[in-house]
Design a protein around this motif. Sequence first.
Motif, PDB file in Angstrom:
ATOM      1  N   SER A  23     -19.114  31.255  43.150  1.00 23.10           N
ATOM      2  CA  SER A  23     -19.211  32.130  44.311  1.00 23.10           C
ATOM      3  C   SER A  23     -19.127  31.310  45.596  1.00 23.10           C
ATOM      4  O   SER A  23     -19.506  30.139  45.637  1.00 23.10           O
ATOM      5  N   ALA A  24     -18.648  31.937  46.668  1.00 24.01           N
ATOM      6  CA  ALA A  24     -18.566  31.249  47.956  1.00 24.01           C
ATOM      7  C   ALA A  24     -19.947  30.819  48.420  1.00 24.01           C
ATOM      8  O   ALA A  24     -20.109  29.757  49.040  1.00 24.01           O
ATOM      9  N   ASP A  25     -20.943  31.621  48.120  1.00 25.31           N
ATOM     10  CA  ASP A  25     -22.310  31.303  48.538  1.00 25.31           C
ATOM     11  C   ASP A  25     -22.750  29.947  47.997  1.00 25.31           C
ATOM     12  O   ASP A  25     -23.339  29.133  48.711  1.00 25.31           O
ATOM     13  N   LYS A  26     -22.427  29.684  46.738  1.00 21.13           N
ATOM     14  CA  LYS A  26     -22.807  28.395  46.137  1.00 21.13           C
ATOM     15  C   LYS A  26     -21.836  27.286  46.534  1.00 21.13           C
ATOM     16  O   LYS A  26     -22.244  26.200  46.939  1.00 21.13           O
TER      17      LYS A  26
ATOM     18  N   PHE B  71     -16.094  21.361  49.546  1.00 23.83           N
ATOM     19  CA  PHE B  71     -15.173  22.486  49.618  1.00 23.83           C
ATOM     20  C   PHE B  71     -14.679  22.787  51.037  1.00 23.83           C
ATOM     21  O   PHE B  71     -13.473  23.002  51.227  1.00 23.83           O
ATOM     22  N   PRO B  72     -15.531  22.801  52.053  1.00 21.33           N
ATOM     23  CA  PRO B  72     -14.977  22.943  53.410  1.00 21.33           C
ATOM     24  C   PRO B  72     -13.977  21.843  53.762  1.00 21.33           C
ATOM     25  O   PRO B  72     -12.977  22.100  54.446  1.00 21.33           O
ATOM     26  N   GLU B  73     -14.217  20.627  53.276  1.00 24.07           N
ATOM     27  CA  GLU B  73     -13.321  19.520  53.611  1.00 24.07           C
ATOM     28  C   GLU B  73     -11.984  19.643  52.881  1.00 24.07           C
ATOM     29  O   GLU B  73     -10.922  19.409  53.467  1.00 24.07           O
ATOM     30  N   VAL B  74     -12.000  20.027  51.620  1.00 27.36           N
ATOM     31  CA  VAL B  74     -10.733  20.184  50.890  1.00 27.36           C
ATOM     32  C   VAL B  74      -9.964  21.381  51.450  1.00 27.36           C
ATOM     33  O   VAL B  74      -8.728  21.352  51.558  1.00 27.36           O
TER      34      VAL B  74
ATOM     35  N   ILE C  33      -0.830  29.506  43.953  1.00 28.36           N
ATOM     36  CA  ILE C  33      -2.291  29.390  43.877  1.00 28.36           C
ATOM     37  C   ILE C  33      -2.701  27.929  43.726  1.00 28.36           C
ATOM     38  O   ILE C  33      -2.071  27.165  42.988  1.00 28.36           O
ATOM     39  N   ILE C  34      -3.784  27.549  44.424  1.00 27.73           N
ATOM     40  CA  ILE C  34      -4.411  26.236  44.253  1.00 27.73           C
ATOM     41  C   ILE C  34      -5.772  26.454  43.604  1.00 27.73           C
ATOM     42  O   ILE C  34      -6.595  27.228  44.113  1.00 27.73           O
ATOM     43  N   LEU C  35      -6.020  25.791  42.484  1.00 24.22           N
ATOM     44  CA  LEU C  35      -7.330  25.827  41.823  1.00 24.22           C
ATOM     45  C   LEU C  35      -8.132  24.620  42.289  1.00 24.22           C
ATOM     46  O   LEU C  35      -7.691  23.476  42.111  1.00 24.22           O
ATOM     47  N   LEU C  36      -9.314  24.846  42.855  1.00 24.86           N
ATOM     48  CA  LEU C  36     -10.135  23.747  43.370  1.00 24.86           C
ATOM     49  C   LEU C  36     -11.093  23.200  42.316  1.00 24.86           C
ATOM     50  O   LEU C  36     -12.186  22.746  42.637  1.00 24.86           O
ATOM     51  N   TYR C  37     -10.672  23.222  41.073  1.00 25.61           N
ATOM     52  CA  TYR C  37     -11.506  22.741  39.976  1.00 25.61           C
ATOM     53  C   TYR C  37     -10.616  22.587  38.754  1.00 25.61           C
ATOM     54  O   TYR C  37      -9.484  23.075  38.728  1.00 25.61           O
ATOM     55  N   SER C  38     -11.152  21.929  37.742  1.00 24.65           N
ATOM     56  CA  SER C  38     -10.474  21.862  36.448  1.00 24.65           C
ATOM     57  C   SER C  38     -11.540  21.888  35.366  1.00 24.65           C
ATOM     58  O   SER C  38     -12.475  21.092  35.402  1.00 24.65           O
ATOM     59  N   GLN C  39     -11.400  22.805  34.441  1.00 25.44           N
ATOM     60  CA  GLN C  39     -12.382  22.894  33.367  1.00 25.44           C
ATOM     61  C   GLN C  39     -11.696  22.992  32.014  1.00 25.44           C
ATOM     62  O   GLN C  39     -10.510  23.305  31.916  1.00 25.44           O
TER      63      GLN C  39
ATOM     64  N   TYR D  67      -9.992  15.280  52.083  1.00 21.62           N
ATOM     65  CA  TYR D  67      -8.979  15.928  52.923  1.00 21.62           C
ATOM     66  C   TYR D  67      -7.580  15.722  52.330  1.00 21.62           C
ATOM     67  O   TYR D  67      -6.777  16.658  52.273  1.00 21.62           O
ATOM     68  N   GLN D  68      -7.290  14.511  51.875  1.00 29.53           N
ATOM     69  CA  GLN D  68      -5.979  14.224  51.288  1.00 29.53           C
ATOM     70  C   GLN D  68      -5.758  14.980  49.986  1.00 29.53           C
ATOM     71  O   GLN D  68      -4.631  15.396  49.683  1.00 29.53           O
ATOM     72  N   LEU D  69      -6.809  15.162  49.200  1.00 33.08           N
ATOM     73  CA  LEU D  69      -6.682  15.968  47.983  1.00 33.08           C
ATOM     74  C   LEU D  69      -6.178  17.363  48.338  1.00 33.08           C
ATOM     75  O   LEU D  69      -5.282  17.906  47.688  1.00 33.08           O
ATOM     76  N   GLY D  70      -6.771  17.945  49.400  1.00 31.17           N
ATOM     77  CA  GLY D  70      -6.363  19.276  49.811  1.00 31.17           C
ATOM     78  C   GLY D  70      -4.970  19.325  50.395  1.00 31.17           C
ATOM     79  O   GLY D  70      -4.156  20.199  50.044  1.00 31.17           O
ATOM     80  N   SER D  71      -4.665  18.389  51.284  1.00 33.64           N
ATOM     81  CA  SER D  71      -3.356  18.424  51.942  1.00 33.64           C
ATOM     82  C   SER D  71      -2.226  18.173  50.949  1.00 33.64           C
ATOM     83  O   SER D  71      -1.181  18.836  50.998  1.00 33.64           O
ATOM     84  N   GLN D  72      -2.421  17.248  50.018  1.00 36.29           N
ATOM     85  CA  GLN D  72      -1.384  16.986  49.022  1.00 36.29           C
ATOM     86  C   GLN D  72      -1.212  18.173  48.072  1.00 36.29           C
ATOM     87  O   GLN D  72      -0.088  18.483  47.650  1.00 36.29           O
ATOM     88  N   ALA D  73      -2.317  18.836  47.738  1.00 38.48           N
ATOM     89  CA  ALA D  73      -2.220  20.018  46.875  1.00 38.48           C
ATOM     90  C   ALA D  73      -1.396  21.109  47.556  1.00 38.48           C
ATOM     91  O   ALA D  73      -0.552  21.755  46.917  1.00 38.48           O
ATOM     92  N   ALA D  74      -1.632  21.326  48.850  1.00 37.84           N
ATOM     93  CA  ALA D  74      -0.882  22.349  49.582  1.00 37.84           C
ATOM     94  C   ALA D  74       0.599  21.990  49.669  1.00 37.84           C
ATOM     95  O   ALA D  74       1.473  22.851  49.482  1.00 37.84           O
ATOM     96  N   LYS D  75       0.903  20.724  49.943  1.00 32.77           N
ATOM     97  CA  LYS D  75       2.301  20.300  50.017  1.00 32.77           C
ATOM     98  C   LYS D  75       3.006  20.529  48.684  1.00 32.77           C
ATOM     99  O   LYS D  75       4.128  21.040  48.638  1.00 32.77           O
ATOM    100  N   CYS D  76       2.359  20.118  47.602  1.00 32.02           N
ATOM    101  CA  CYS D  76       2.969  20.271  46.272  1.00 32.02           C
ATOM    102  C   CYS D  76       3.206  21.746  45.937  1.00 32.02           C
ATOM    103  O   CYS D  76       4.245  22.114  45.376  1.00 32.02           O
ATOM    104  N   LEU D  77       2.228  22.595  46.280  1.00 27.65           N
ATOM    105  CA  LEU D  77       2.371  24.009  45.950  1.00 27.65           C
ATOM    106  C   LEU D  77       3.519  24.646  46.731  1.00 27.65           C
ATOM    107  O   LEU D  77       4.342  25.380  46.162  1.00 27.65           O
TER     108      LEU D  77
END
Length: 345
Positions: free
Chosen positions: A70-73, A80-83, A125-131, A300-310
Amino acid sequence: MGVTIKQVAKAAGVAPSTVSRVIADHPRISAATKKRVKKAMKEMGYHPNANARNLANRSTQSIGVVMPTSADKALQNPFFPEVLRGISAVAHHLDYSLLLSTGETDEEMQEGVERMVYSNRVDGIILLYSQIDDPVVNFLLEQDFPFVVVGKPSERVDEITHVDNDNVRAGKDITNHLISLGHKNIGFIGGSKDRIVTVDRMRGYELALKEAGLPFLEDYRIHTEFLKSGGRQAVHELFNLPDPPTGLVIADDLMSIGVVNMLEEFGKRVPQDVSIVSFNNVYLSEVTRPPLTTVDIHIYQLGSQAAKCLIEKVKDRSEPAKRIIIPYEIKHRASATEKEASSKV
Protein backbone atom coordinates in the motif's frame (compact mmCIF):
# COMPACT_ATOMS: atom_id res chain seq x y z
CA MET A 1 -11.09 30.64 -29.53
CA GLY A 2 -7.87 28.67 -29.02
CA VAL A 3 -4.85 28.69 -31.26
CA THR A 4 -5.05 26.17 -34.11
CA ILE A 5 -2.43 23.98 -35.79
CA LYS A 6 -2.87 26.04 -38.99
CA GLN A 7 -1.99 29.23 -37.10
CA VAL A 8 1.11 27.59 -35.58
CA ALA A 9 2.13 26.27 -39.01
CA LYS A 10 1.80 29.74 -40.55
CA ALA A 11 3.88 31.34 -37.76
CA ALA A 12 6.59 28.67 -38.10
CA GLY A 13 6.58 28.71 -41.90
CA VAL A 14 5.71 25.04 -42.27
CA ALA A 15 2.75 22.92 -43.36
CA PRO A 16 0.09 21.95 -40.78
CA SER A 17 1.06 18.29 -41.32
CA THR A 18 4.60 19.15 -40.23
CA VAL A 19 3.26 20.61 -36.96
CA SER A 20 1.34 17.37 -36.38
CA ARG A 21 4.50 15.36 -36.97
CA VAL A 22 6.46 17.55 -34.53
CA ILE A 23 3.77 16.98 -31.88
CA ALA A 24 4.06 13.22 -32.50
CA ASP A 25 7.89 13.48 -32.32
CA HIS A 26 8.26 11.99 -35.80
CA PRO A 27 11.89 10.89 -36.38
CA ARG A 28 12.02 12.25 -39.93
CA ILE A 29 11.46 15.86 -38.85
CA SER A 30 14.78 17.66 -38.42
CA ALA A 31 15.85 18.99 -35.04
CA ALA A 32 15.91 22.55 -36.42
CA THR A 33 12.31 22.30 -37.67
CA LYS A 34 11.16 20.79 -34.36
CA LYS A 35 12.81 23.61 -32.49
CA ARG A 36 11.19 26.27 -34.70
CA VAL A 37 7.71 24.74 -34.44
CA LYS A 38 7.96 24.24 -30.66
CA LYS A 39 9.06 27.85 -30.27
CA ALA A 40 6.00 29.03 -32.21
CA MET A 41 3.74 26.78 -30.11
CA LYS A 42 5.15 28.19 -26.90
CA GLU A 43 4.95 31.84 -28.02
CA MET A 44 1.36 31.43 -29.22
CA GLY A 45 0.25 29.42 -26.18
CA TYR A 46 -0.73 26.39 -28.24
CA HIS A 47 -1.35 23.14 -26.35
CA PRO A 48 -1.94 19.93 -28.34
CA ASN A 49 -5.13 18.00 -27.74
CA ALA A 50 -3.61 15.11 -25.83
CA ASN A 51 -6.63 12.82 -26.16
CA ALA A 52 -6.83 13.24 -29.94
CA ARG A 53 -3.08 12.86 -30.32
CA ASN A 54 -2.95 9.75 -28.17
CA LEU A 55 -5.88 8.19 -29.99
CA ALA A 56 -4.17 8.79 -33.33
CA ASN A 57 -0.93 7.32 -32.03
CA ARG A 58 -2.70 4.49 -30.16
CA SER A 59 -0.78 5.73 -27.14
CA THR A 60 -1.81 6.95 -23.70
CA GLN A 61 1.49 8.80 -23.10
CA SER A 62 1.29 7.31 -19.60
CA ILE A 63 3.30 4.67 -17.77
CA GLY A 64 2.14 2.67 -14.79
CA VAL A 65 4.24 2.30 -11.65
CA VAL A 66 3.44 -0.58 -9.30
CA MET A 67 4.38 -0.33 -5.62
CA PRO A 68 5.07 -3.52 -3.63
CA THR A 69 2.47 -2.70 -0.96
CA SER A 70 0.00 0.00 0.00
CA ALA A 71 1.09 3.60 -0.56
CA ASP A 72 0.65 4.21 3.16
CA LYS A 73 3.40 1.71 3.97
CA ALA A 74 5.63 2.08 0.92
CA LEU A 75 5.90 5.86 1.06
CA GLN A 76 7.12 5.70 4.66
CA ASN A 77 10.36 4.37 3.18
CA PRO A 78 12.46 7.10 1.47
CA PHE A 79 13.53 4.58 -1.19
CA PHE A 80 10.22 4.90 -3.00
CA PRO A 81 9.94 8.71 -3.25
CA GLU A 82 13.52 8.76 -4.53
CA VAL A 83 13.03 6.05 -7.17
CA LEU A 84 9.80 7.79 -8.23
CA ARG A 85 11.76 11.04 -8.56
CA GLY A 86 14.10 9.33 -11.04
CA ILE A 87 11.20 7.84 -13.01
CA SER A 88 9.21 11.07 -13.13
CA ALA A 89 12.19 13.15 -14.29
CA VAL A 90 12.58 10.99 -17.40
CA ALA A 91 8.84 10.67 -17.94
CA HIS A 92 8.35 14.43 -17.76
CA HIS A 93 11.20 15.06 -20.19
CA LEU A 94 9.67 12.64 -22.70
CA ASP A 95 6.11 13.94 -22.17
CA TYR A 96 4.76 10.92 -20.27
CA SER A 97 2.59 10.99 -17.18
CA LEU A 98 2.61 8.45 -14.34
CA LEU A 99 -0.19 6.29 -12.97
CA LEU A 100 0.60 4.80 -9.55
CA SER A 101 -0.85 1.43 -8.54
CA THR A 102 -0.73 -0.08 -5.05
CA GLY A 103 -2.37 -2.89 -3.11
CA GLU A 104 -2.46 -4.44 0.33
CA THR A 105 -2.29 -7.98 -1.06
CA ASP A 106 -0.92 -9.75 -4.14
CA GLU A 107 -4.52 -10.09 -5.38
CA GLU A 108 -5.17 -6.34 -5.09
CA MET A 109 -1.89 -5.57 -6.85
CA GLN A 110 -2.75 -7.89 -9.73
CA GLU A 111 -6.24 -6.42 -10.04
CA GLY A 112 -4.74 -2.95 -10.33
CA VAL A 113 -2.31 -4.07 -13.03
CA GLU A 114 -5.07 -5.86 -14.95
CA ARG A 115 -7.19 -2.70 -14.92
CA MET A 116 -4.29 -0.67 -16.34
CA VAL A 117 -3.66 -3.21 -19.11
CA TYR A 118 -7.23 -4.14 -20.09
CA SER A 119 -8.53 -0.56 -20.06
CA ASN A 120 -5.52 0.74 -22.03
CA ARG A 121 -4.70 3.28 -19.33
CA VAL A 122 -0.92 3.01 -19.78
CA ASP A 123 1.61 2.16 -22.50
CA GLY A 124 3.88 0.18 -20.17
CA ILE A 125 4.52 -0.66 -16.53
CA ILE A 126 7.44 -0.39 -14.08
CA LEU A 127 7.44 -2.81 -11.13
CA LEU A 128 9.26 -1.33 -8.12
CA TYR A 129 9.98 -4.75 -6.64
CA SER A 130 10.83 -8.31 -7.56
CA GLN A 131 9.48 -11.34 -5.77
CA ILE A 132 9.54 -15.10 -6.18
CA ASP A 133 6.80 -16.56 -8.40
CA ASP A 134 5.10 -13.19 -8.97
CA PRO A 135 1.65 -13.51 -10.62
CA VAL A 136 1.91 -9.91 -11.90
CA VAL A 137 5.05 -10.72 -13.89
CA ASN A 138 3.45 -13.89 -15.25
CA PHE A 139 0.38 -11.90 -16.34
CA LEU A 140 2.44 -9.21 -18.09
CA LEU A 141 4.47 -11.85 -19.93
CA GLU A 142 1.30 -13.64 -21.04
CA GLN A 143 -0.15 -10.36 -22.32
CA ASP A 144 3.13 -9.44 -24.06
CA PHE A 145 2.77 -6.03 -22.39
CA PRO A 146 5.84 -3.76 -22.07
CA PHE A 147 7.24 -3.73 -18.53
CA VAL A 148 10.47 -3.22 -16.62
CA VAL A 149 11.45 -4.51 -13.18
CA VAL A 150 13.45 -2.50 -10.66
CA GLY A 151 15.31 -5.43 -9.15
CA LYS A 152 16.20 -8.88 -10.48
CA PRO A 153 13.44 -11.19 -11.76
CA SER A 154 13.25 -14.52 -9.95
CA GLU A 155 13.11 -16.42 -13.25
CA ARG A 156 13.19 -15.85 -17.04
CA VAL A 157 15.86 -13.24 -16.34
CA ASP A 158 16.98 -13.06 -19.97
CA GLU A 159 13.45 -12.29 -21.16
CA ILE A 160 12.68 -9.42 -18.77
CA THR A 161 14.24 -5.96 -18.88
CA HIS A 162 15.40 -5.09 -15.37
CA VAL A 163 17.46 -2.45 -13.60
CA ASP A 164 19.29 -3.59 -10.49
CA ASN A 165 22.44 -3.49 -8.38
CA ASP A 166 24.73 -6.46 -7.82
CA ASN A 167 23.16 -7.10 -4.42
CA VAL A 168 25.01 -10.36 -3.77
CA ARG A 169 28.36 -8.65 -4.18
CA ALA A 170 27.20 -5.61 -2.21
CA GLY A 171 25.99 -7.85 0.63
CA LYS A 172 29.34 -9.58 0.68
CA ASP A 173 31.34 -6.35 0.62
CA ILE A 174 29.41 -4.67 3.44
CA THR A 175 29.61 -7.83 5.60
CA ASN A 176 33.34 -8.03 4.95
CA HIS A 177 33.60 -4.49 6.27
CA LEU A 178 32.28 -5.66 9.66
CA ILE A 179 34.57 -8.70 9.53
CA SER A 180 37.56 -6.44 8.84
CA LEU A 181 36.66 -4.51 12.00
CA GLY A 182 37.03 -7.71 14.04
CA HIS A 183 33.38 -8.73 14.40
CA LYS A 184 32.67 -12.45 14.48
CA ASN A 185 29.07 -12.60 15.74
CA ILE A 186 27.25 -10.85 12.89
CA GLY A 187 23.49 -10.82 12.44
CA PHE A 188 21.34 -10.08 9.39
CA ILE A 189 18.04 -8.21 9.33
CA GLY A 190 16.17 -8.27 6.03
CA GLY A 191 12.71 -8.03 4.50
CA SER A 192 10.50 -10.87 3.33
CA LYS A 193 12.25 -13.96 2.01
CA ASP A 194 9.97 -13.72 -1.04
CA ARG A 195 11.72 -10.49 -2.10
CA ILE A 196 14.72 -11.08 -4.37
CA VAL A 197 16.60 -8.08 -2.97
CA THR A 198 16.56 -9.66 0.51
CA VAL A 199 17.57 -13.06 -0.88
CA ASP A 200 20.54 -11.59 -2.76
CA ARG A 201 21.80 -9.37 0.05
CA MET A 202 21.55 -12.26 2.51
CA ARG A 203 23.38 -14.49 0.04
CA GLY A 204 26.27 -12.02 -0.01
CA TYR A 205 26.25 -11.92 3.80
CA GLU A 206 26.37 -15.73 3.89
CA LEU A 207 29.25 -15.90 1.40
CA ALA A 208 31.32 -13.42 3.39
CA LEU A 209 30.83 -15.37 6.63
CA LYS A 210 31.63 -18.67 4.91
CA GLU A 211 34.87 -17.37 3.37
CA ALA A 212 35.92 -15.95 6.74
CA GLY A 213 35.17 -19.23 8.50
CA LEU A 214 32.47 -17.62 10.67
CA PRO A 215 29.18 -19.27 11.70
CA PHE A 216 26.03 -18.68 9.66
CA LEU A 217 23.47 -19.00 12.45
CA GLU A 218 19.73 -19.31 11.89
CA ASP A 219 19.02 -17.36 15.11
CA TYR A 220 21.03 -14.41 13.77
CA ARG A 221 18.77 -13.96 10.71
CA ILE A 222 15.56 -11.96 11.08
CA HIS A 223 13.02 -11.21 8.34
CA THR A 224 10.55 -8.38 8.85
CA GLU A 225 9.07 -5.32 7.09
CA PHE A 226 11.22 -2.59 5.49
CA LEU A 227 10.02 -0.12 8.14
CA LYS A 228 11.28 1.36 11.41
CA SER A 229 8.83 -0.91 13.24
CA GLY A 230 10.44 -3.91 11.53
CA GLY A 231 13.85 -2.89 12.85
CA ARG A 232 12.52 -2.51 16.38
CA GLN A 233 10.95 -5.98 16.25
CA ALA A 234 14.24 -7.51 15.06
CA VAL A 235 16.16 -6.06 18.03
CA HIS A 236 13.73 -7.71 20.44
CA GLU A 237 14.49 -11.10 18.90
CA LEU A 238 18.25 -10.75 18.50
CA PHE A 239 19.13 -9.15 21.81
CA ASN A 240 17.18 -11.57 23.92
CA LEU A 241 19.51 -14.32 22.66
CA PRO A 242 22.06 -15.71 25.16
CA ASP A 243 24.91 -14.59 22.87
CA PRO A 244 23.66 -11.63 20.79
CA PRO A 245 25.56 -10.28 17.79
CA THR A 246 28.11 -7.46 18.02
CA GLY A 247 27.58 -6.48 14.39
CA LEU A 248 24.47 -6.21 12.21
CA VAL A 249 23.99 -6.18 8.45
CA ILE A 250 20.61 -4.53 7.82
CA ALA A 251 19.02 -4.65 4.37
CA ASP A 252 17.41 -1.21 4.52
CA ASP A 253 18.27 2.17 6.11
CA LEU A 254 14.78 2.78 7.48
CA MET A 255 14.94 -0.53 9.35
CA SER A 256 18.37 0.51 10.66
CA ILE A 257 16.92 3.64 12.23
CA GLY A 258 14.37 1.50 14.07
CA VAL A 259 17.22 -0.77 15.21
CA VAL A 260 19.26 2.15 16.57
CA ASN A 261 16.26 3.49 18.49
CA MET A 262 15.43 0.10 19.98
CA LEU A 263 19.04 -0.64 20.93
CA GLU A 264 19.01 2.51 23.05
CA GLU A 265 16.04 1.09 24.96
CA PHE A 266 18.09 -2.07 25.51
CA GLY A 267 20.93 0.05 26.89
CA LYS A 268 23.16 -0.68 23.87
CA ARG A 269 25.14 2.05 22.14
CA VAL A 270 25.92 2.25 18.42
CA PRO A 271 28.74 1.72 17.52
CA GLN A 272 30.40 1.22 20.93
CA ASP A 273 28.37 -1.89 21.78
CA VAL A 274 26.86 -2.86 18.42
CA SER A 275 28.16 -1.92 14.97
CA ILE A 276 25.61 -1.44 12.19
CA VAL A 277 25.96 -1.42 8.41
CA SER A 278 23.06 -0.91 6.06
CA PHE A 279 21.77 -0.43 2.50
CA ASN A 280 20.29 2.28 0.25
CA ASN A 281 21.88 5.54 1.50
CA VAL A 282 18.57 7.40 1.79
CA TYR A 283 18.73 10.98 3.09
CA LEU A 284 17.94 9.84 6.65
CA SER A 285 21.13 7.78 6.80
CA GLU A 286 23.26 10.92 7.08
CA VAL A 287 21.17 12.75 9.68
CA THR A 288 20.43 9.90 12.07
CA ARG A 289 22.67 9.57 15.15
CA PRO A 290 25.08 8.05 14.54
CA PRO A 291 25.16 8.50 10.73
CA LEU A 292 24.89 5.11 9.04
CA THR A 293 27.62 3.25 7.19
CA THR A 294 25.59 2.13 4.22
CA VAL A 295 25.67 0.90 0.62
CA ASP A 296 24.71 3.70 -1.76
CA ILE A 297 22.70 1.93 -4.48
CA HIS A 298 21.99 5.18 -6.39
CA ILE A 299 18.22 4.98 -6.14
CA TYR A 300 17.53 7.91 -8.46
CA GLN A 301 19.48 6.19 -11.26
CA LEU A 302 17.54 2.96 -10.74
CA GLY A 303 14.36 4.91 -11.41
CA SER A 304 15.61 6.98 -14.32
CA GLN A 305 17.14 4.00 -16.12
CA ALA A 306 13.95 1.97 -15.60
CA ALA A 307 11.88 4.76 -17.19
CA LYS A 308 14.28 5.09 -20.14
CA CYS A 309 14.23 1.35 -20.79
CA LEU A 310 10.44 1.17 -20.59
CA ILE A 311 9.82 4.08 -22.95
CA GLU A 312 12.31 2.60 -25.43
CA LYS A 313 10.33 -0.65 -25.28
CA VAL A 314 7.03 1.17 -25.68
CA LYS A 315 8.25 2.98 -28.79
CA ASP A 316 9.82 -0.15 -30.29
CA ARG A 317 8.29 -3.46 -29.24
CA SER A 318 11.17 -5.30 -30.91
CA GLU A 319 13.64 -3.78 -28.42
CA PRO A 320 15.47 -6.75 -26.80
CA ALA A 321 15.39 -7.38 -23.06
CA LYS A 322 18.15 -5.58 -21.16
CA ARG A 323 19.92 -6.05 -17.86
CA ILE A 324 21.13 -2.71 -16.47
CA ILE A 325 23.37 -2.93 -13.39
CA ILE A 326 23.77 0.33 -11.46
CA PRO A 327 27.12 0.53 -9.60
CA TYR A 328 27.08 0.85 -5.82
CA GLU A 329 29.53 2.30 -3.32
CA ILE A 330 29.92 2.03 0.44
CA LYS A 331 29.51 5.24 2.40
CA HIS A 332 31.67 4.90 5.52
CA ARG A 333 30.19 6.75 8.47
CA ALA A 334 30.06 6.41 12.25
CA SER A 335 27.74 3.44 12.88
CA ALA A 336 30.48 0.79 12.67
CA THR A 337 33.74 0.56 14.59
CA GLU A 338 36.44 -1.96 15.47
CA LYS A 339 35.35 -4.78 17.78
CA GLU A 340 38.45 -4.25 19.94
CA ALA A 341 37.25 -0.72 20.69
CA SER A 342 33.79 -1.95 21.62
CA SER A 343 32.42 -2.82 25.02
CA LYS A 344 31.66 -6.48 25.52
CA VAL A 345 28.05 -7.10 24.53
